[in-house]
Design a protein around this motif. Structure first.
Motif, PDB file in Angstrom:
ATOM      1  N   ALA A   9      34.322   8.289  20.775  1.00 61.02           N
ATOM      2  CA  ALA A   9      33.111   7.877  20.104  1.00 61.02           C
ATOM      3  C   ALA A   9      31.957   7.469  20.994  1.00 61.02           C
ATOM      4  CB  ALA A   9      33.453   6.731  19.214  1.00 61.02           C
TER       5      ALA A   9
ATOM      6  N   LEU B 122      28.320   9.155  21.496  1.00 56.93           N
ATOM      7  CA  LEU B 122      27.243   8.400  21.072  1.00 56.93           C
ATOM      8  C   LEU B 122      26.268   8.337  22.162  1.00 56.93           C
ATOM      9  CD1 LEU B 122      28.760   5.573  18.986  1.00 56.93           C
ATOM     10  CD2 LEU B 122      27.114   7.266  18.207  1.00 56.93           C
TER      11      LEU B 122
ATOM     12  N   PHE C   3      26.325  14.009  16.612  1.00 59.63           N
ATOM     13  CA  PHE C   3      26.679  13.325  15.490  1.00 59.63           C
ATOM     14  C   PHE C   3      27.392  13.684  14.363  1.00 59.63           C
ATOM     15  CE2 PHE C   3      22.520  10.695  16.974  1.00 59.63           C
ATOM     16  CZ  PHE C   3      23.126   9.546  17.221  1.00 59.63           C
TER      17      PHE C   3
ATOM     18  N   THR D 160      27.975   5.159  14.249  1.00 58.89           N
ATOM     19  CA  THR D 160      27.721   6.623  14.407  1.00 58.89           C
ATOM     20  C   THR D 160      26.758   6.960  12.847  1.00 58.89           C
ATOM     21  OG1 THR D 160      30.018   6.974  15.183  1.00 58.89           O
ATOM     22  CG2 THR D 160      28.756   8.976  14.132  1.00 58.89           C
TER      23      THR D 160
ATOM     24  N   TYR E  13      22.952   8.460  13.405  1.00 58.28           N
ATOM     25  CA  TYR E  13      22.719   9.972  12.898  1.00 58.28           C
ATOM     26  C   TYR E  13      21.573   9.653  11.845  1.00 58.28           C
ATOM     27  CZ  TYR E  13      23.913  14.308  10.798  1.00 58.28           C
ATOM     28  OH  TYR E  13      23.914  15.631  10.374  1.00 58.28           O
TER      29      TYR E  13
END
Length: 299
Positions: free
Chosen positions: A68, A72, A91, A112, A116
């Motif tokens: 992640a 990101l 994303f 996340t 997004y």
């Protein structure tokens, strides 16, 4: 001619995560990405971010939730570079990985969802962006988090969406609440500057020009102190103040600031970055009243 205001993309700070590859090389690369981002060297930062993702995949495997942090960072950098479709794909891919592995309400999804949502807002998908910001806030609150930097980020992003939808009163309340949280928890100056910038644009839209100018000037001072004179955040502040001057008929002052903004952004972002089109348009609008018609037409 009316000014074309440069809209603020809410602060896109690197979302560096401890889930980056746990190795000396990974640590060094992560620090390098942060340094390049701070210097506004986004193309180079993206190259290093891809290296970090490759190292993380070697350590954890492909399509794992432990990736992640690397995803990101990469999505954030692609967004800053104006590559919205690429950032959106990253994303969406990460969200699918996390949902499958962790469930739809796991706290790790909040970051996340928030990133997004910010991208969707910039693309004009306001209903979807509002849904994701509210979902992120609900996850954070269900986890017992009412006041931290993540909550402030989501409140700020949601306020931006509401402002775009014309709900100025609610937007102002959320900005002010976000700013209170950021100051209380000791958020970094960049995050506070972003909230102040958002509040300044809203104040301007509501006719509070003096309040807006004061906020923009404070933001400029914060960014210069943090990054020096040649960072895109400084260019953004110059452009914002220039827009105010343009609206007030201070055409020479506006021209000066727009040119400063362009001189910073072209080498940092590339000549084709979407935000530069707005700055060039504003510069042309400043030149016409000054009688510089030929340069204005070229812009």
């Amino acid at each position: 001619m009316p000014s074309v205001f440069r809209s603020l993309v809410f602060l896109v700070a690197l979302l560096l995560s401890p889930a980056a590859p746990a190795s000396e090389q990974g640590d060094l690369l992560t620090q390098k990405v942060g340094a390049l981002y701070g210097e506004g060297r986004y193309d180079e930062a993206v190259e290093v971010a891809y290296q970090i993702l490759e190292l993380a995949e070697q350590e954890f495997g492909e399509d794992q939730p432990e990736l992640a942090g690397a995803y990101l960072d990469l999505a954030s950098l692609e967004r800053v570079r104006g590559n919205y479709d690429i950032a959106g794909d990253i994303f969406a891919h990460l969200l699918a990985i996390q949902t499958r592995a962790l469930g739809a309400d796991d706290p790790d999804l909040a970051q996340t969802l928030s990133g997004y949502a910010g991208l969707l807002r910039v693309q004009g998908h306001y209903a979807r962006a509002q849904e994701l910001f509210e979902r992120s806030l609900a996850i954070r609150r269900a986890a017992g988090t009412e006041e931290d930097a993540g909550v402030a980020h989501d409140l700020n992003g949601l306020a931006l969406v509401l402002k775009n939808l014309g709900e100025y009163g609610r937007a102002r309340e959320l900005y002010q609440r976000a700013l209170e949280i950021q100051r209380r928890v000791g958020s970094d100056d960049g995050a506070i500057a972003a909230t102040m910038t958002n509040l300044a644009w809203l104040s301007l839209q509501q006719g509070d020009r003096a309040v807006a100018l004061d906020l923009f000037q404070q933001v400029l001072e914060i960014h210069i102190a943090a990054h020096g004179e040649n960072h895109p955040d400084v260019a953004m502040a110059y452009g914002a103040i220039g827009s105010l001057y343009l609206g007030d008929g201070r055409y020479s002052d506006a021209e000066d600031l727009f040119r400063k903004s362009i001189q910073i952004d072209v080498p940092a972002l590339g000549a084709d970055h979407p935000s530069l089109g707005i700055t060039y348009s504003n510069l042309a609008n400043a030149l016409v009243p000054l009688g510089d018609l030929v340069p204005a037409r070229r812009l």
